[in-house]
Scaffold this active site. Sequence first.
Site, PDB file in Angstrom:
ATOM      1  N   LYS A  68     -16.065  -8.096   3.959  1.00 54.89           N
ATOM      2  CA  LYS A  68     -14.540  -8.451   4.720  1.00 54.89           C
ATOM      3  C   LYS A  68     -14.871  -8.143   5.954  1.00 54.89           C
ATOM      4  O   LYS A  68     -15.574  -7.195   6.138  1.00 54.89           O
ATOM      5  CB  LYS A  68     -13.231  -8.062   4.009  1.00 54.89           C
ATOM      6  N   HIS A 126       0.562  -1.371  -0.066  1.00 55.76           N
ATOM      7  CA  HIS A 126       0.155   0.076  -0.399  1.00 55.76           C
ATOM      8  C   HIS A 126       0.872   1.640   0.111  1.00 55.76           C
ATOM      9  O   HIS A 126       0.887   2.106  -0.467  1.00 55.76           O
ATOM     10  CB  HIS A 126      -1.178   0.283   1.153  1.00 55.76           C
ATOM     11  N   ARG A 179      -2.011  -6.057  -8.309  1.00 57.42           N
ATOM     12  CA  ARG A 179      -0.865  -7.021  -7.980  1.00 57.42           C
ATOM     13  C   ARG A 179      -0.660  -7.582  -9.630  1.00 57.42           C
ATOM     14  O   ARG A 179       0.157  -8.344  -9.665  1.00 57.42           O
ATOM     15  CB  ARG A 179      -1.354  -7.798  -6.829  1.00 57.42           C
ATOM     16  N   SER A 194      -2.293  -8.028   2.964  1.00 62.32           N
ATOM     17  CA  SER A 194      -2.929  -7.966   4.148  1.00 62.32           C
ATOM     18  C   SER A 194      -3.193  -8.717   4.467  1.00 62.32           C
ATOM     19  O   SER A 194      -2.807  -9.131   6.027  1.00 62.32           O
ATOM     20  CB  SER A 194      -3.747  -6.677   4.527  1.00 62.32           C
TER      21      SER A 194
HETATM   22  O1  PNS Z   1      -9.097  -2.715   0.371  1.00 58.08           O
HETATM   23  P1  PNS Z   1     -10.458  -3.156  -0.345  1.00 58.08           P
HETATM   24  O2  PNS Z   1     -10.827  -4.238   0.798  1.00 58.08           O
HETATM   25  O3  PNS Z   1     -10.675  -4.240  -1.635  1.00 58.08           O
HETATM   26  O4  PNS Z   1     -11.429  -1.477  -0.488  1.00 58.08           O
HETATM   27  C1  PNS Z   1     -12.605  -1.971  -1.071  1.00 58.08           C
HETATM   28  C2  PNS Z   1     -13.747  -0.511  -0.879  1.00 58.08           C
HETATM   29  C3  PNS Z   1     -13.174  -0.332   0.775  1.00 58.08           C
HETATM   30  C4  PNS Z   1     -12.348   0.069  -1.696  1.00 58.08           C
HETATM   31  C5  PNS Z   1     -14.766  -0.453  -1.509  1.00 58.08           C
HETATM   32  O5  PNS Z   1     -15.309  -1.528  -0.866  1.00 58.08           O
HETATM   33  C6  PNS Z   1     -15.457   0.452  -1.666  1.00 58.08           C
HETATM   34  O6  PNS Z   1     -15.095   0.967  -1.655  1.00 58.08           O
HETATM   35  N1  PNS Z   1     -16.396   0.432  -0.101  1.00 58.08           N
HETATM   36  C7  PNS Z   1     -16.593   1.794   0.343  1.00 58.08           C
HETATM   37  C8  PNS Z   1     -18.112   1.432  -0.201  1.00 58.08           C
HETATM   38  C9  PNS Z   1     -18.735   1.036  -1.258  1.00 58.08           C
HETATM   39  O7  PNS Z   1     -18.887   2.580  -2.457  1.00 58.08           O
HETATM   40  N2  PNS Z   1     -18.820   0.055  -2.205  1.00 58.08           N
HETATM   41  C10 PNS Z   1     -19.222  -0.138  -3.509  1.00 58.08           C
HETATM   42  C11 PNS Z   1     -17.619  -0.218  -4.225  1.00 58.08           C
HETATM   43  S1  PNS Z   1     -17.870  -1.832  -3.955  1.00 58.08           S
END
Ligand code: PNS
Length: 159
Positions: free
Chosen positions: A41, A17, A90, A129
Site C-alpha cells: 500500500k 478499528h 469483516r 480506510s
Molecule cells: O491494515 P493492513 O494494511 O491490512 O495491515 C497489514 C500489516 C501492516 C499488519 C502488515 O503488512 C505487516 O505486518 N507489516 C509489517 C511488516 C511485516 O511484518 N510483514 C510480514 C507480514 S505481511
Amino acid sequence: MSRAIYPGSFDPVTYGHLDIIKRSAEMFDEVIVGVLNNSAKNPLFSAQERQEMLREAVREFDNVKVISFEGLLVDYMAKNDISVIIRGLRAITDFDYELQIAQSNRKVSGDSIDTVFLTTSIEYAYLSSSIVKEYARYGTDVTDFVPGFVEEKLRKHFS
Ligand code: PNS
C-alpha cells in the site's frame, strides 16, 4: 500480564478499528497498537500522522499504547515479549489474506505467535480506510465513519 499487539496501516483510523481496539482492551491487560507499513500500500498519511490520530482516538483507554516501527512484526514481538496478534475480520473476503499472514507469521516465529481474530461489529462490517479516503476525496461527509479530528485532517488533505 497479558499483552497483545494490534497491527495495521490505520490510514486513517476508523470506527471499525476503534471497535476492535475497545474490545481487545477489555480482553488483554495491555494492547499495543502498531502503526506499520504495508509494502503493498501507498499510505495517504505519514506514519507520524497516523500515530497522532490514533493516540488522540485511544486517549480514553489506559491500557492501550500506540507505537510505530520499521521492519517485521514478528521481530518486534520477539524483542518485546509479545505473542498475540489481534486482527479484525469483516467478511469472508478478508479471510484469505488474513489466514495467509497469520500462518506465515506463526511459521517465521517458530510457532511462538498466535493471531486472534475479532469479528467486526456488524455496523462497521462494510467500513475500510480505503472507502473513507475515497469518499473524503470527493468532499463527502465521513463523520459516521471516523472521529471528528480525523475527518478534519482528511478535509484539509483534500482541500
Ligand atoms: O491494515 P493492513 O494494511 O491490512 O495491515 C497489514 C500489516 C501492516 C499488519 C502488515 O503488512 C505487516 O505486518 N507489516 C509489517 C511488516 C511485516 O511484518 N510483514 C510480514 C507480514 S505481511
